[in-house]
Write a protein that holds these residues in place. Structure first.
Motif, PDB file in Angstrom:
ATOM      1  N   LEU A  81     -16.642  -1.578  -1.671  1.00  0.00           N
ATOM      2  CA  LEU A  81     -16.773  -2.271  -2.953  1.00  0.00           C
ATOM      3  C   LEU A  81     -17.621  -3.519  -2.816  1.00  0.00           C
ATOM      4  CD1 LEU A  81     -16.050  -2.359  -5.908  1.00  0.00           C
ATOM      5  CD2 LEU A  81     -13.834  -3.368  -5.313  1.00  0.00           C
ATOM      6  N   ASP A  82     -17.470  -4.235  -1.718  1.00  0.00           N
ATOM      7  CA  ASP A  82     -18.280  -5.427  -1.484  1.00  0.00           C
ATOM      8  C   ASP A  82     -19.761  -5.064  -1.389  1.00  0.00           C
ATOM      9  OD1 ASP A  82     -18.413  -8.316  -0.892  1.00  0.00           O
ATOM     10  OD2 ASP A  82     -19.099  -7.662   1.082  1.00  0.00           O
ATOM     11  N   ARG A  83     -20.062  -3.999  -0.651  1.00  0.00           N
ATOM     12  CA  ARG A  83     -21.455  -3.583  -0.471  1.00  0.00           C
ATOM     13  C   ARG A  83     -22.056  -3.089  -1.788  1.00  0.00           C
ATOM     14  NH1 ARG A  83     -24.202  -1.976   4.196  1.00  0.00           N
ATOM     15  NH2 ARG A  83     -26.402  -1.638   3.689  1.00  0.00           N
ATOM     16  N   MET A  84     -21.300  -2.299  -2.523  1.00  0.00           N
ATOM     17  CA  MET A  84     -21.845  -1.705  -3.744  1.00  0.00           C
ATOM     18  C   MET A  84     -21.967  -2.701  -4.891  1.00  0.00           C
ATOM     19  SD  MET A  84     -20.160   2.127  -3.722  1.00  0.00           S
ATOM     20  CE  MET A  84     -21.196   2.673  -5.081  1.00  0.00           C
ATOM     21  N   THR A  85     -21.248  -3.816  -4.809  1.00  0.00           N
ATOM     22  CA  THR A  85     -21.385  -4.852  -5.841  1.00  0.00           C
ATOM     23  C   THR A  85     -22.331  -5.966  -5.417  1.00  0.00           C
ATOM     24  OG1 THR A  85     -19.469  -6.067  -4.970  1.00  0.00           O
ATOM     25  CG2 THR A  85     -19.061  -4.451  -6.725  1.00  0.00           C
ATOM     26  N   GLY A  86     -22.969  -5.811  -4.271  1.00  0.00           N
ATOM     27  CA  GLY A  86     -23.873  -6.860  -3.804  1.00  0.00           C
ATOM     28  C   GLY A  86     -23.153  -8.129  -3.415  1.00  0.00           C
ATOM     29  N   GLY A  87     -21.916  -7.986  -2.899  1.00  0.00           N
ATOM     30  CA  GLY A  87     -21.168  -9.156  -2.451  1.00  0.00           C
ATOM     31  C   GLY A  87     -20.346  -9.818  -3.532  1.00  0.00           C
ATOM     32  N   ARG A  88     -20.078  -9.112  -4.624  1.00  0.00           N
ATOM     33  CA  ARG A  88     -19.307  -9.712  -5.719  1.00  0.00           C
ATOM     34  C   ARG A  88     -17.805  -9.610  -5.535  1.00  0.00           C
ATOM     35  NH1 ARG A  88     -20.296  -7.581 -11.221  1.00  0.00           N
ATOM     36  NH2 ARG A  88     -21.344  -5.727 -10.393  1.00  0.00           N
ATOM     37  N   LEU A  89     -17.333  -8.910  -4.506  1.00  0.00           N
ATOM     38  CA  LEU A  89     -15.894  -8.760  -4.316  1.00  0.00           C
ATOM     39  C   LEU A  89     -15.291 -10.008  -3.684  1.00  0.00           C
ATOM     40  CD1 LEU A  89     -13.259  -7.103  -4.226  1.00  0.00           C
ATOM     41  CD2 LEU A  89     -13.965  -6.318  -1.951  1.00  0.00           C
ATOM     42  N   ILE A  90     -14.190 -10.485  -4.274  1.00  0.00           N
ATOM     43  CA  ILE A  90     -13.342 -11.502  -3.667  1.00  0.00           C
ATOM     44  C   ILE A  90     -11.998 -10.827  -3.409  1.00  0.00           C
ATOM     45  CG2 ILE A  90     -12.315 -13.787  -3.869  1.00  0.00           C
ATOM     46  CD1 ILE A  90     -15.338 -13.878  -3.960  1.00  0.00           C
ATOM     47  N   LEU A  91     -11.604 -10.755  -2.156  1.00  0.00           N
ATOM     48  CA  LEU A  91     -10.395 -10.041  -1.790  1.00  0.00           C
ATOM     49  C   LEU A  91      -9.241 -11.032  -1.668  1.00  0.00           C
ATOM     50  CD1 LEU A  91      -9.416  -7.162  -1.099  1.00  0.00           C
ATOM     51  CD2 LEU A  91      -9.874  -7.690   1.302  1.00  0.00           C
ATOM     52  N   GLY A  92      -8.470 -11.156  -2.742  1.00  0.00           N
ATOM     53  CA  GLY A  92      -7.277 -11.984  -2.708  1.00  0.00           C
ATOM     54  C   GLY A  92      -6.109 -11.175  -2.187  1.00  0.00           C
ATOM     55  N   LEU A  93      -5.450 -11.671  -1.168  1.00  0.00           N
ATOM     56  CA  LEU A  93      -4.382 -10.923  -0.504  1.00  0.00           C
ATOM     57  C   LEU A  93      -3.072 -11.707  -0.501  1.00  0.00           C
ATOM     58  CD1 LEU A  93      -6.294  -9.616   2.659  1.00  0.00           C
ATOM     59  CD2 LEU A  93      -5.892  -8.397   0.508  1.00  0.00           C
ATOM     60  N   GLY A  94      -1.973 -10.975  -0.509  1.00  0.00           N
ATOM     61  CA  GLY A  94      -0.659 -11.589  -0.413  1.00  0.00           C
ATOM     62  C   GLY A  94       0.353 -10.552   0.013  1.00  0.00           C
ATOM     63  N   ILE A  95       1.630 -10.956   0.043  1.00  0.00           N
ATOM     64  CA  ILE A  95       2.672 -10.052   0.524  1.00  0.00           C
ATOM     65  C   ILE A  95       3.642  -9.623  -0.564  1.00  0.00           C
ATOM     66  CG2 ILE A  95       2.534 -10.910   2.884  1.00  0.00           C
ATOM     67  CD1 ILE A  95       5.042 -12.577   2.332  1.00  0.00           C
ATOM     68  N   GLY A  96       3.678 -10.314  -1.699  1.00  0.00           N
ATOM     69  CA  GLY A  96       4.570  -9.938  -2.772  1.00  0.00           C
ATOM     70  C   GLY A  96       6.029 -10.177  -2.425  1.00  0.00           C
ATOM     71  N   GLY A  97       6.901  -9.884  -3.384  1.00  0.00           N
ATOM     72  CA  GLY A  97       8.309 -10.143  -3.160  1.00  0.00           C
ATOM     73  C   GLY A  97       9.256  -9.114  -3.739  1.00  0.00           C
ATOM     74  N   ARG A  98       8.740  -7.988  -4.218  1.00  0.00           N
ATOM     75  CA  ARG A  98       9.593  -6.989  -4.858  1.00  0.00           C
ATOM     76  C   ARG A  98      10.119  -5.985  -3.837  1.00  0.00           C
ATOM     77  NH1 ARG A  98       9.582  -6.023 -10.438  1.00  0.00           N
ATOM     78  NH2 ARG A  98      10.100  -3.870  -9.903  1.00  0.00           N
ATOM     79  N   ASP A  99      11.411  -5.788  -3.833  1.00  0.00           N
ATOM     80  CA  ASP A  99      12.012  -4.793  -2.943  1.00  0.00           C
ATOM     81  C   ASP A  99      11.529  -3.387  -3.255  1.00  0.00           C
ATOM     82  OD1 ASP A  99      13.507  -6.675  -1.550  1.00  0.00           O
ATOM     83  OD2 ASP A  99      15.215  -6.521  -2.908  1.00  0.00           O
ATOM     84  N   ASP A 100      11.397  -3.061  -4.559  1.00  0.00           N
ATOM     85  CA  ASP A 100      11.064  -1.680  -4.908  1.00  0.00           C
ATOM     86  C   ASP A 100       9.658  -1.291  -4.459  1.00  0.00           C
ATOM     87  OD1 ASP A 100       9.867  -3.333  -6.799  1.00  0.00           O
ATOM     88  OD2 ASP A 100      10.687  -2.304  -8.544  1.00  0.00           O
ATOM     89  N   ASP A 101       8.707  -2.231  -4.504  1.00  0.00           N
ATOM     90  CA  ASP A 101       7.362  -1.924  -4.018  1.00  0.00           C
ATOM     91  C   ASP A 101       7.402  -1.485  -2.558  1.00  0.00           C
ATOM     92  OD1 ASP A 101       6.020  -2.413  -6.389  1.00  0.00           O
ATOM     93  OD2 ASP A 101       5.531  -4.485  -5.895  1.00  0.00           O
ATOM     94  N   TYR A 102       8.137  -2.225  -1.755  1.00  0.00           N
ATOM     95  CA  TYR A 102       8.212  -1.907  -0.327  1.00  0.00           C
ATOM     96  C   TYR A 102       9.046  -0.665  -0.064  1.00  0.00           C
ATOM     97  CZ  TYR A 102       5.627  -6.000   1.014  1.00  0.00           C
ATOM     98  OH  TYR A 102       4.610  -6.897   1.186  1.00  0.00           O
ATOM     99  N   ARG A 103      10.083  -0.479  -0.848  1.00  0.00           N
ATOM    100  CA  ARG A 103      10.949   0.687  -0.637  1.00  0.00           C
ATOM    101  C   ARG A 103      10.189   1.984  -0.879  1.00  0.00           C
ATOM    102  NH1 ARG A 103      14.417  -0.691  -3.905  1.00  0.00           N
ATOM    103  NH2 ARG A 103      13.953   0.660  -5.684  1.00  0.00           N
ATOM    104  N   VAL A 104       9.468   2.074  -1.994  1.00  0.00           N
ATOM    105  CA  VAL A 104       8.772   3.331  -2.294  1.00  0.00           C
ATOM    106  C   VAL A 104       7.569   3.535  -1.380  1.00  0.00           C
ATOM    107  CG1 VAL A 104       9.550   3.285  -4.685  1.00  0.00           C
ATOM    108  CG2 VAL A 104       7.288   2.369  -4.110  1.00  0.00           C
ATOM    109  N   ALA A 105       7.000   2.441  -0.844  1.00  0.00           N
ATOM    110  CA  ALA A 105       5.881   2.567   0.089  1.00  0.00           C
ATOM    111  C   ALA A 105       6.347   2.905   1.501  1.00  0.00           C
ATOM    112  CB  ALA A 105       5.067   1.269   0.110  1.00  0.00           C
TER     113      ALA A 105
END
Length: 281
Positions: A81-105
């Motif tokens: 995505l970064d390459r195809m947008t010419g460097g327009r991607l900003i990758l914001g990352l985090g860990i979240g806090g929901r149990d259900d997200d982690y459980r189903v993953a």
């Protein structure tokens, strides 16, 4: 001061229209939130579509829950995505806090911070063009920016603030100006401790809705539903900015704190909010 727009997640079909309006306006960035167990669009897929609908603005995840994802595939997706947008991607990352997200993953929630650190070590290696293992070819494509896309980290815990200096390029702050200054100072302190050149990019986030009462009511209901798991949704919704004066004041206060950008997060679906916010900023 740059100002971006956080897009609503209630209906993916409306997002291209939002993106085109953002691209025509005075805004710097468009962004999407991330959850797994919810009806929001998957951010990287959605941003790929929105990048094709725009030509100028940056596209940003805010924040992508990296520990839920396969590390090598995430590295490849981000580089693509970064390459195809010419460097327009900003990758914001985090860990979240929901149990259900982690459980189903099928991912251990308790080790999510450690996993994110391990993921960053691998992704930085992939983005630099090094082979992943002995005898393996590099995992491409090469991102537009040497070393990978711009990476911002969100969070409030001490480990999250320190992670900005260790692995990132900047900080995403989902906090009101009254509380954000302390977070900014902590991030900048870690940046100096690690001997990083320059300064971390500081991006603030506020929730906003602008328009007639039905638009504001729609935004409040959507935001309340999104954050219902926190037990503090009513308090969070009460902090939503709903007048031009409130929005201008927040932007000015973040500018005084040295923020580089303010993201105005919208939860109501009416795309005319983009034009109203453009008049404000």
């Amino acid at each position: 001061m740059n100002v971006g727009i956080g897009l609503p997640v209630g209906d993916p079909a409306v997002l291209p229209e939002w993106a085109r309006r953002v691209d025509r306006g005075p805004f710097s960035t468009l962004a999407l939130l991330d959850r797994l167990v919810y009806h929001n669009p998957e951010p990287l897929v959605a941003l790929a579509v929105l990048a094709g609908a725009t030509s100028r603005v940056r596209v940003q995840t805010e924040v992508l829950l990296a520990p839920l994802r396969d590390t090598l595939l995430l590295a490849k997706q981000a580089a693509t995505l970064d390459r195809m947008t010419g460097g327009r991607l900003i990758l914001g990352l985090g860990i979240g806090g929901r149990d259900d997200d982690y459980r189903v993953a099928g991912t251990d929630r308790r080790s999510r911070g450690r996993r994110l650190d391990e993921q960053m070590a691998v992704m930085r290696r992939v983005w630099s063009g090094e082979p992943y293992g002995d005898g393996d070819c590099p995992i491409g494509p090469a991102p537009a920016r040497a070393g990978g896309p711009v990476v911002l980290f969100g969070g409030f815990a001490p480990a999250a603030l320190e992670r900005v200096a260790r692995w990132g390029d900047g900080f995403l702050a989902a906090a009101a100006p009254a509380f954000a200054g302390r977070l900014f100072d902590t991030v900048r302190g870690h940046w100096e401790e690690y001997g990083r050149a320059g300064a971390p990019r500081i991006v603030a986030q506020v929730n906003a809705a602008l328009g007639p009462q039905d638009v504001i009511d729609d935004a409040r209901a959507a935001m309340g539903a999104y954050y219902s798991f926190t037990g503090m949704a009513d308090r969070m919704v009460a902090g939503m900015l709903t007048t031009p004066g409130e929005i201008r004041d927040a932007i000015a206060r973040f500018a005084d704190l040295g923020a580089d950008e303010v993201m105005l997060y919208c939860y109501g679906l009416d795309p005319e909010q983009v034009d109203r916010l453009a008049d404000v900023v």
